[in-house]
Design an enzyme around this catalytic site. Structure first.
Site, PDB file in Angstrom:
ATOM      1  N   THR A 279       1.309   4.099   2.288  1.00 32.34           N
ATOM      2  CA  THR A 279       0.842   4.250   3.679  1.00 32.34           C
ATOM      3  C   THR A 279       1.250   5.565   4.349  1.00 32.34           C
ATOM      4  O   THR A 279       0.998   5.741   5.544  1.00 32.34           O
ATOM      5  CB  THR A 279       1.358   3.070   4.545  1.00 32.34           C
ATOM      6  OG1 THR A 279       2.777   2.993   4.399  1.00 32.34           O
ATOM      7  CG2 THR A 279       0.734   1.753   4.153  1.00 32.34           C
TER       8      THR A 279
ATOM      9  N   TYR B 266      -5.286   9.743   1.904  1.00 34.89           N
ATOM     10  CA  TYR B 266      -4.943   8.332   2.138  1.00 34.89           C
ATOM     11  C   TYR B 266      -6.220   7.496   2.304  1.00 34.89           C
ATOM     12  O   TYR B 266      -6.414   6.488   1.608  1.00 34.89           O
ATOM     13  CB  TYR B 266      -4.046   8.210   3.388  1.00 34.89           C
ATOM     14  CG  TYR B 266      -3.903   6.802   3.929  1.00 34.89           C
ATOM     15  CD1 TYR B 266      -3.139   5.856   3.254  1.00 34.89           C
ATOM     16  CD2 TYR B 266      -4.543   6.420   5.110  1.00 34.89           C
ATOM     17  CE1 TYR B 266      -3.013   4.560   3.756  1.00 34.89           C
ATOM     18  CE2 TYR B 266      -4.422   5.130   5.615  1.00 34.89           C
ATOM     19  CZ  TYR B 266      -3.659   4.202   4.940  1.00 34.89           C
ATOM     20  OH  TYR B 266      -3.541   2.922   5.429  1.00 34.89           O
TER      21      TYR B 266
ATOM     22  N   LYS C  82      -7.705   4.576  -0.181  1.00 32.65           N
ATOM     23  CA  LYS C  82      -7.929   3.204   0.297  1.00 32.65           C
ATOM     24  C   LYS C  82      -9.387   2.795   0.040  1.00 32.65           C
ATOM     25  O   LYS C  82      -9.668   1.652  -0.315  1.00 32.65           O
ATOM     26  CB  LYS C  82      -7.600   3.085   1.796  1.00 32.65           C
ATOM     27  CG  LYS C  82      -6.129   3.231   2.143  1.00 32.65           C
ATOM     28  CD  LYS C  82      -5.271   2.068   1.669  1.00 32.65           C
ATOM     29  CE  LYS C  82      -5.496   0.810   2.459  1.00 32.65           C
ATOM     30  NZ  LYS C  82      -4.581  -0.278   1.992  1.00 32.65           N
TER      31      LYS C  82
ATOM     32  N   ALA D 161       0.849  -1.198   0.000  1.00 35.49           N
ATOM     33  CA  ALA D 161       0.000   0.000   0.000  1.00 35.49           C
ATOM     34  C   ALA D 161       0.878   1.239   0.000  1.00 35.49           C
ATOM     35  O   ALA D 161       2.078   1.165   0.281  1.00 35.49           O
ATOM     36  CB  ALA D 161      -0.893   0.022   1.248  1.00 35.49           C
TER      37      ALA D 161
ATOM     38  N   THR E 235      -8.455   0.258   5.891  1.00 31.93           N
ATOM     39  CA  THR E 235      -8.155   1.065   7.071  1.00 31.93           C
ATOM     40  C   THR E 235      -9.382   1.709   7.712  1.00 31.93           C
ATOM     41  O   THR E 235     -10.386   1.949   7.025  1.00 31.93           O
ATOM     42  CB  THR E 235      -7.160   2.184   6.672  1.00 31.93           C
ATOM     43  OG1 THR E 235      -7.041   3.129   7.714  1.00 31.93           O
ATOM     44  CG2 THR E 235      -7.624   2.932   5.427  1.00 31.93           C
ATOM     45  N   ASP E 236      -9.248   2.026   8.985  1.00 33.26           N
ATOM     46  CA  ASP E 236     -10.304   2.773   9.691  1.00 33.26           C
ATOM     47  C   ASP E 236     -10.388   4.217   9.171  1.00 33.26           C
ATOM     48  O   ASP E 236     -11.346   4.917   9.452  1.00 33.26           O
ATOM     49  CB  ASP E 236     -10.023   2.783  11.206  1.00 33.26           C
ATOM     50  CG  ASP E 236      -8.659   3.381  11.552  1.00 33.26           C
ATOM     51  OD1 ASP E 236      -7.730   3.261  10.733  1.00 33.26           O
ATOM     52  OD2 ASP E 236      -8.521   3.963  12.639  1.00 33.26           O
TER      53      ASP E 236
HETATM   54  N1  NAP Z   1       0.290   1.130   9.462  1.00 31.66           N
HETATM   55  C1  NAP Z   1      -0.919   1.423   9.926  1.00 31.66           C
HETATM   56  O1  NAP Z   1      -1.092   2.053  10.979  1.00 31.66           O
HETATM   57  C2  NAP Z   1      -2.151   0.924   9.190  1.00 31.66           C
HETATM   58  C3  NAP Z   1      -3.414   1.209   9.723  1.00 31.66           C
HETATM   59  C4  NAP Z   1      -4.533   0.749   9.042  1.00 31.66           C
HETATM   60  C5  NAP Z   1      -4.394   0.022   7.872  1.00 31.66           C
HETATM   61  N2  NAP Z   1      -3.163  -0.215   7.371  1.00 31.66           N
HETATM   62  C6  NAP Z   1      -3.056  -0.989   6.118  1.00 31.66           C
HETATM   63  O2  NAP Z   1      -2.395  -2.206   6.421  1.00 31.66           O
HETATM   64  C7  NAP Z   1      -1.654  -2.660   5.286  1.00 31.66           C
HETATM   65  C8  NAP Z   1      -0.222  -2.965   5.696  1.00 31.66           C
HETATM   66  O3  NAP Z   1       0.379  -1.766   6.195  1.00 31.66           O
HETATM   67  P1  NAP Z   1       1.897  -1.698   6.653  1.00 31.66           P
HETATM   68  O4  NAP Z   1       1.953  -0.728   7.763  1.00 31.66           O
HETATM   69  O5  NAP Z   1       2.440  -3.070   6.800  1.00 31.66           O
HETATM   70  O6  NAP Z   1       2.532  -1.001   5.364  1.00 31.66           O
HETATM   71  P2  NAP Z   1       4.059  -0.739   5.005  1.00 31.66           P
HETATM   72  O7  NAP Z   1       4.962  -1.225   6.059  1.00 31.66           O
HETATM   73  O8  NAP Z   1       4.128   0.672   4.549  1.00 31.66           O
HETATM   74  O9  NAP Z   1       4.241  -1.698   3.756  1.00 31.66           O
HETATM   75  C9  NAP Z   1       3.706  -1.425   2.501  1.00 31.66           C
HETATM   76  C10 NAP Z   1       4.622  -2.082   1.497  1.00 31.66           C
HETATM   77  O10 NAP Z   1       4.095  -1.917   0.182  1.00 31.66           O
HETATM   78  C11 NAP Z   1       5.198  -1.713  -0.676  1.00 31.66           C
HETATM   79  N3  NAP Z   1       4.774  -1.107  -1.930  1.00 31.66           N
HETATM   80  C12 NAP Z   1       4.490   0.184  -2.179  1.00 31.66           C
HETATM   81  N4  NAP Z   1       4.198   0.339  -3.475  1.00 31.66           N
HETATM   82  C13 NAP Z   1       4.318  -0.878  -4.077  1.00 31.66           C
HETATM   83  C14 NAP Z   1       4.166  -1.349  -5.388  1.00 31.66           C
HETATM   84  N5  NAP Z   1       3.827  -0.539  -6.388  1.00 31.66           N
HETATM   85  N6  NAP Z   1       4.333  -2.666  -5.631  1.00 31.66           N
HETATM   86  C15 NAP Z   1       4.690  -3.500  -4.629  1.00 31.66           C
HETATM   87  N7  NAP Z   1       4.854  -3.107  -3.363  1.00 31.66           N
HETATM   88  C16 NAP Z   1       4.670  -1.811  -3.083  1.00 31.66           C
HETATM   89  C17 NAP Z   1       6.087  -0.786   0.132  1.00 31.66           C
HETATM   90  O11 NAP Z   1       7.367  -0.730  -0.402  1.00 31.66           O
HETATM   91  P3  NAP Z   1       8.298   0.556  -0.050  1.00 31.66           P
HETATM   92  O12 NAP Z   1       8.620   0.437   1.390  1.00 31.66           O
HETATM   93  O13 NAP Z   1       9.452   0.360  -0.939  1.00 31.66           O
HETATM   94  O14 NAP Z   1       7.458   1.751  -0.361  1.00 31.66           O
HETATM   95  C18 NAP Z   1       6.043  -1.474   1.490  1.00 31.66           C
HETATM   96  O15 NAP Z   1       6.986  -2.519   1.568  1.00 31.66           O
HETATM   97  C19 NAP Z   1      -1.797  -1.556   4.241  1.00 31.66           C
HETATM   98  O16 NAP Z   1      -2.841  -1.901   3.369  1.00 31.66           O
HETATM   99  C20 NAP Z   1      -2.214  -0.335   5.049  1.00 31.66           C
HETATM  100  O17 NAP Z   1      -2.967   0.573   4.275  1.00 31.66           O
HETATM  101  C21 NAP Z   1      -2.034   0.208   8.012  1.00 31.66           C
END
Ligand code: NAP
Length: 406
Positions: free
Chosen positions: A51, A114, A118, A49, A90-91
């Site tokens: 993020t 964001y 989403k 995503a 996401t929330d």
């Molecule tokens: N973190 C939060 O608090 C939170 C809250 C609610 C929901 N979420 C959702 O939960 C999910 C997981 O979040 P997370 O915190 O684990 O996210 P994260 O650590 O930011 O990981 C997202 C990954 O996606 C990769 N990415 C970005 N663009 C891409 C592309 N075009 N092709 C392939 N990979 C790509 C990123 O690579 P790079 O690092 O190289 O950019 C990163 O490794 C997401 O859907 C997020 O929206 C997160």
């Protein structure tokens, strides 16, 4: 953060998987399609995503292309192959005006780019892929990524007092709990497709969350000094993107329909802090040795032992790489080849760093054959040695970024 945690959960359940990061971009339909052909998956799980919540306000196109168009690309693969897809949302798709926990039918109304991107991704997925699970989660933290817990621990160790927002209510989610839910859905072969909400049970403000991090951090020796955790309003802590004031998710559906036991957020935080404590002591051991080697190399430069400077620089980098192996719970290899060590972590150095690492490895390996030592020693001089030190410091800083709590 979630992707790596998921690998751990799938391994624990002995579910065969293949994982990719940016090397197979979700923006590239052809790459996705040939990846699908090659691996013939039974499920697709999308943890990728855009993020960066605040940055998304300025990078609208990037946020939409990854969070909407990329999801649509994955959805098409799932539909063509007639396989289920699990996607995380996401929330932040909610506007924050609700006064009671939000169920899956609650009206959406994102207040930032964001959340809107989403939501657009959810809509694409529902339209394209018939066998989809959308899991909305909130306030995610975990071992493998920069997150609120790591940020707080860092701040608490460096300041006498901090202010944390007390007027946003929700509940934190440990990435491991979410990964366990995903693995359980796959393990059970569930066909109960649809949208689900999942976060830790219970509720809190960011300020209360920080208070608990401080209490546990002190107990476990992760927070070394006293720090006042003061509440503040969102108005006092302005951010580029607006965030929902209330985004507590109801977990009624995930527990009744998927029969998944939702852990309390504070119980999960305790487990996480336990892991963090163990991790910290194992990782810091390697880092201390890496830093010690670097200091030794500096001392050797002033005494003119240039070959040993380069060997010690190599050893310093090697130990820093091994700290990352430890951080990722991978067994630490016994090899000394820097490029092979880095390769095992799937992290990509830039071309300059790559050449430097190759050079260092060359000197290191060659130095082990006595007859070459004198020749090598002639090649090396003070200037080159200083270059080694400068580059080694740079590489160590680059490697440190791979351990997000540092
Ligand atoms: N973190 C939060 O608090 C939170 C809250 C609610 C929901 N979420 C959702 O939960 C999910 C997981 O979040 P997370 O915190 O684990 O996210 P994260 O650590 O930011 O990981 C997202 C990954 O996606 C990769 N990415 C970005 N663009 C891409 C592309 N075009 N092709 C392939 N990979 C790509 C990123 O690579 P790079 O690092 O190289 O950019 C990163 O490794 C997401 O859907 C997020 O929206 C997160």
């Amino acid at each position: 953060m979630l992707g790596q945690e998921l690998c751990r959960a799938l391994e624990a359940e002995k579910i065969e998987y293949t994982g990719t990061d940016r090397e197979v971009s979700i923006l590239d339909p052809e790459a996705l399609s040939s990846y699908g052909e090659k691996h013939n998956p039974d499920w697709i799980i999308n943890c990728s995503a855009y993020t960066a919540v605040d940055k998304a306000e300025d990078e609208t196109d990037a946020a939409y292309s990854i969070n909407r168009d990329g999801v649509a690309n994955l959805a098409r693969i799932a539909e063509e192959r007639d396989i289920p897809i699990i996607h995380i949302s996401t929330d932040y798709v909610f506007d924050g005006t609700s006064e009671k926990p939000l169920n899956e039918e609650a009206p959406t109304g994102p207040v930032g780019v964001y959340g809107a991107s989403k939501l657009a991704g959810e809509e694409s997925l529902r339209r394209i892929a018939s066998k989809h699970f959308i899991i909305r989660t909130a306030w995610l933290y975990g071992q493998y990524g920069p997150n609120f817990v790591y940020t707080m621990v860092k701040l608490m160790n460096s300041r006498e007092s901090i202010k944390v927002v007390a007027d946003q209510i929700g509940s934190p989610t440990w990435a491991r709990d979410l990964a366990d839910l995903i693995a359980a859905v796959i393990e059970s072969g569930s066909e109960k497709y649809g949208t689900y909400h999942f976060s830790g049970e219970g509720q809190c403000s960011w300020h209360e969350f920080a208070g608990e991090i401080f209490r546990l951090g002190r107990e476990k020796g992760l927070v070394k000094t006293e720090c006042n955790i003061n509440p503040c309003s969102s108005g006092e802590y302005p951010t580029k993107a607006k965030r929902p004031a209330y985004s507590l998710l109801s977990k009624e559906k995930v527990s009744s329909k998927l029969q998944f036991n939702v852990p309390d957020w504070n119980t999960s935080l305790k487990y996480f802090m336990n892991d963090y404590q163990g991790l910290h002591s194992r990782v810091s051991n390697w880092i201390e040795h890496a830093e010690y080697d670097l200091e030794t190399a500096k001392a050797m430069t002033s005494s003119g032992r240039y070959l040993y400077v380069c060997i010690t620089c190599q050893q310093s980098i090697e130990k820093m790489i091994k700290a990352i192996y430890e951080f990722r719970n991978l067994s630490v290899p016994r090899i000394h080849d820097l490029l092979r060590l880095i390769d095992g972590l799937s992290i990509l150095p830039d071309a300059n760093t790559n050449t430097y690492l190759k050079d260092l490895s060359y000197y290191y390996i060659a130095s082990r054959y006595n007859e070459r030592i004198s020749k090598l020693s002639i090649e090396l001089n003070r200037e080159r040695s200083e270059f080694f030190l400068e580059k080694t410091e740079e590489v160590i800083q680059w490697l440190k970024l791979k351990i997000p709590y540092l």
